[in-house]
Design a protein around this motif. Structure first.
Motif, PDB file in Angstrom:
ATOM      1  N   THR A  52      39.223 -16.977 -34.688  1.00 26.34           N
ATOM      2  CA  THR A  52      38.505 -16.700 -33.446  1.00 26.34           C
ATOM      3  C   THR A  52      37.123 -17.337 -33.409  1.00 26.34           C
ATOM      4  N   TYR A  53      36.738 -18.071 -34.472  1.00 26.17           N
ATOM      5  CA  TYR A  53      35.439 -18.734 -34.538  1.00 26.17           C
ATOM      6  C   TYR A  53      35.614 -20.246 -34.598  1.00 26.17           C
ATOM      7  N   GLU A  54      34.720 -20.972 -33.931  1.00 31.77           N
ATOM      8  CA  GLU A  54      34.691 -22.422 -34.077  1.00 31.77           C
ATOM      9  C   GLU A  54      33.949 -22.789 -35.359  1.00 31.77           C
ATOM     10  N   GLY A  55      34.386 -23.858 -36.001  1.00 31.27           N
ATOM     11  CA  GLY A  55      33.721 -24.306 -37.217  1.00 31.27           C
ATOM     12  C   GLY A  55      34.452 -23.879 -38.471  1.00 31.27           C
ATOM     13  N   ASP A  56      33.911 -24.304 -39.622  1.00 27.34           N
ATOM     14  CA  ASP A  56      34.566 -24.081 -40.909  1.00 27.34           C
ATOM     15  C   ASP A  56      34.375 -22.676 -41.468  1.00 27.34           C
ATOM     16  N   VAL A  57      33.351 -21.965 -41.027  1.00 31.30           N
ATOM     17  CA  VAL A  57      32.906 -20.753 -41.703  1.00 31.30           C
ATOM     18  C   VAL A  57      33.374 -19.504 -40.976  1.00 31.30           C
ATOM     19  N   ASN A  58      33.862 -18.535 -41.741  1.00 34.40           N
ATOM     20  CA  ASN A  58      34.225 -17.231 -41.183  1.00 34.40           C
ATOM     21  C   ASN A  58      32.956 -16.396 -41.039  1.00 34.40           C
ATOM     22  N   LEU A  59      32.571 -16.088 -39.830  1.00 35.69           N
ATOM     23  CA  LEU A  59      31.330 -15.350 -39.567  1.00 35.69           C
ATOM     24  C   LEU A  59      31.539 -13.843 -39.509  1.00 35.69           C
ATOM     25  N   SER A  60      32.742 -13.371 -39.771  1.00 26.16           N
ATOM     26  CA  SER A  60      33.035 -11.941 -39.695  1.00 26.16           C
ATOM     27  C   SER A  60      32.370 -11.171 -40.824  1.00 26.16           C
ATOM     28  N   THR A  61      32.013  -9.934 -40.542  1.00 22.17           N
ATOM     29  CA  THR A  61      31.445  -9.049 -41.558  1.00 22.17           C
ATOM     30  C   THR A  61      32.556  -8.231 -42.208  1.00 22.17           C
ATOM     31  N   VAL A  62      32.235  -7.619 -43.336  1.00 18.71           N
ATOM     32  CA  VAL A  62      33.198  -6.741 -44.005  1.00 18.71           C
ATOM     33  C   VAL A  62      33.615  -5.610 -43.061  1.00 18.71           C
ATOM     34  N   LYS A  63      32.661  -5.073 -42.309  1.00 19.35           N
ATOM     35  CA  LYS A  63      32.969  -3.996 -41.367  1.00 19.35           C
ATOM     36  C   LYS A  63      33.975  -4.441 -40.323  1.00 19.35           C
ATOM     37  N   GLU A  64      33.821  -5.658 -39.823  1.00 17.77           N
ATOM     38  CA  GLU A  64      34.747  -6.174 -38.815  1.00 17.77           C
ATOM     39  C   GLU A  64      36.143  -6.393 -39.395  1.00 17.77           C
ATOM     40  N   VAL A  65      36.199  -6.891 -40.625  1.00 17.54           N
ATOM     41  CA  VAL A  65      37.500  -7.081 -41.263  1.00 17.54           C
ATOM     42  C   VAL A  65      38.171  -5.734 -41.502  1.00 17.54           C
ATOM     43  N   MET A  66      37.412  -4.760 -41.963  1.00 21.61           N
ATOM     44  CA  MET A  66      37.973  -3.427 -42.194  1.00 21.61           C
ATOM     45  C   MET A  66      38.464  -2.814 -40.890  1.00 21.61           C
ATOM     46  N   GLY A  67      37.796  -3.142 -39.796  1.00 24.04           N
ATOM     47  CA  GLY A  67      38.238  -2.638 -38.502  1.00 24.04           C
ATOM     48  C   GLY A  67      39.640  -3.117 -38.164  1.00 24.04           C
ATOM     49  N   ILE A  68      39.957  -4.366 -38.513  1.00 25.04           N
ATOM     50  CA  ILE A  68      41.304  -4.882 -38.289  1.00 25.04           C
ATOM     51  C   ILE A  68      42.307  -4.103 -39.132  1.00 25.04           C
ATOM     52  N   LEU A  69      41.958  -3.826 -40.377  1.00 26.95           N
ATOM     53  CA  LEU A  69      42.838  -3.053 -41.257  1.00 26.95           C
ATOM     54  C   LEU A  69      43.109  -1.667 -40.690  1.00 26.95           C
ATOM     55  N   GLU A  70      42.130  -1.128 -39.991  1.00 29.37           N
ATOM     56  CA  GLU A  70      42.257   0.211 -39.418  1.00 29.37           C
ATOM     57  C   GLU A  70      42.923   0.208 -38.052  1.00 29.37           C
ATOM     58  N   GLY A  71      43.373  -0.961 -37.602  1.00 26.69           N
ATOM     59  CA  GLY A  71      44.130  -1.052 -36.357  1.00 26.69           C
ATOM     60  C   GLY A  71      43.312  -1.377 -35.132  1.00 26.69           C
ATOM     61  N   ASN A  72      42.054  -1.747 -35.305  1.00 29.33           N
ATOM     62  CA  ASN A  72      41.211  -2.080 -34.158  1.00 29.33           C
ATOM     63  C   ASN A  72      41.406  -3.535 -33.770  1.00 29.33           C
ATOM     64  N   ILE A  73      42.466  -3.787 -33.016  1.00 33.14           N
ATOM     65  CA  ILE A  73      42.793  -5.166 -32.625  1.00 33.14           C
ATOM     66  C   ILE A  73      42.783  -5.351 -31.115  1.00 33.14           C
ATOM     67  N   SER A  74      42.135  -4.428 -30.411  1.00 34.22           N
ATOM     68  CA  SER A  74      42.124  -4.494 -28.946  1.00 34.22           C
ATOM     69  C   SER A  74      41.183  -5.562 -28.407  1.00 34.22           C
ATOM     70  N   GLY A  75      40.132  -5.918 -29.206  1.00 30.09           N
ATOM     71  CA  GLY A  75      39.154  -6.886 -28.734  1.00 30.09           C
ATOM     72  C   GLY A  75      38.215  -6.329 -27.672  1.00 30.09           C
ATOM     73  N   ARG A  76      38.149  -5.017 -27.551  1.00 37.23           N
ATOM     74  CA  ARG A  76      37.276  -4.412 -26.534  1.00 37.23           C
ATOM     75  C   ARG A  76      35.812  -4.565 -26.924  1.00 37.23           C
ATOM     76  N   PHE A  77      34.937  -4.496 -25.911  1.00 36.28           N
ATOM     77  CA  PHE A  77      33.495  -4.594 -26.129  1.00 36.28           C
ATOM     78  C   PHE A  77      33.024  -3.526 -27.112  1.00 36.28           C
ATOM     79  N   ILE A  78      32.057  -3.919 -27.950  1.00 35.38           N
ATOM     80  CA  ILE A  78      31.362  -2.953 -28.813  1.00 35.38           C
ATOM     81  C   ILE A  78      29.974  -2.766 -28.234  1.00 35.38           C
ATOM     82  N   ARG A  79      29.681  -1.567 -27.770  1.00 33.61           N
ATOM     83  CA  ARG A  79      28.400  -1.309 -27.093  1.00 33.61           C
ATOM     84  C   ARG A  79      27.540  -0.337 -27.901  1.00 33.61           C
TER      85      ARG A  79
END
Length: 256
Positions: free
Chosen positions: A229-256
């Protein structure tokens, strides 16, 4: 200090879409890194506080000097009892010097303890012709460990391409006693797939230091999927964001 006056290596990417695949052309044969020699790296200093060393087949492909420099580091890392992970990525377009790729990769795998690669990589180093089923992956992994007793675990990222823009990612492993496979992660719109293999490897290395083998593999798959989901060579995701995927948060909804 020794240094090269040559430029950094570059590559050119033609981005694919739908049924048209992406294509890469390399210009690295005379890059600054390709001129590296073992005398330029003080491995005692570089590995002084190290616990884990990771290498890829891309390094070995660039020059004899790069191969020799990496080999010197791996020898010391093994002597120090470090974990050594290998991603023996074979890129035919990079091998320009007089070294047989299979022989080079085979030699360096003898120092490695974790293999990050799939059927293509196993077939390359063993000279076999295994297929892509789980049964053949398991058989290939067992033979790999038999041929390279230092290897303890094999991890494989599986990509299913519905077209250039829509991929599925999952992973599987053989850790010497257990076969496991993750569920597919659906990537319905690929922004950029460059660097996704590195994202998987980095996620796995992090995960293996934090979790059990299966959760580490899940973490690696999620990190890989997010990199798409990112342009370029580098994964800009944080550990928290990756863990969110593991927990089933794949909706892509806004984080406010």
């Amino acid at each position: 200090m020794n240094y090269s006056k040559r430029p950094l290596g570059v590559y050119f990417l033609e981005v694919g879409a739908v049924m048209r695949p992406s294509a890469i052309s390399y210009n690295r044969s005379h890059s600054s890194f390709s001129e590296i020699l073992p005398s330029m790296v003080n491995w005692e200093v570089a590995l002084r506080k190290g616990k884990w060393m990771h290498w890829t087949g891309i390094t070995t492909a660039l020059s004899k000097g790069a191969f020799d420099t990496l080999k010197a580091g791996l020898i010391l890392a093994k002597q120090k009892g470090m974990i050594i992970s290998a991603d023996p990525t074979y890129r035919s377009g990079l091998w320009k010097y007089d070294q047989d790729p299979k022989e080079a990769l085979t030699e360096l795998l003898g120092y490695s303890s974790i293999f990050i690669g799939g059927i293509n990589e196993i077939n390359e180093v063993l000279g076999t012709a295994y297929g892509y089923s789980n049964e053949e992956f398991l058989e290939a992994s067992k033979l790999l460990i038999e041929k390279f007793p230092s290897i303890e675990k094999v991890f494989d990222k599986i990509r299913t391409s519905l077209n250039s823009s829509w991929h599925k990612i999952r992973a599987r492993m053989w850790n010497g006693s257990e076969f496991r496979e993750t569920d597919d992660l659906d990537i319905t719109h690929v922004v950029d797939r460059i660097g996704t293999g590195d994202a998987f490897a980095a996620g796995l290395i992090y995960g293996l230091q934090q979790f059990d083998d299966y959760k580490a593999m899940q973490f690696a798959s999620a990190a890989c999927a997010l990199k798409h989901t990112y342009e370029g060579d580098v994964n800009l995701s944080t550990v928290k964001e990756v863990m969110g995927i593991l927990e089933g948060n794949i909706s892509g909804r806004f984080i406010r």
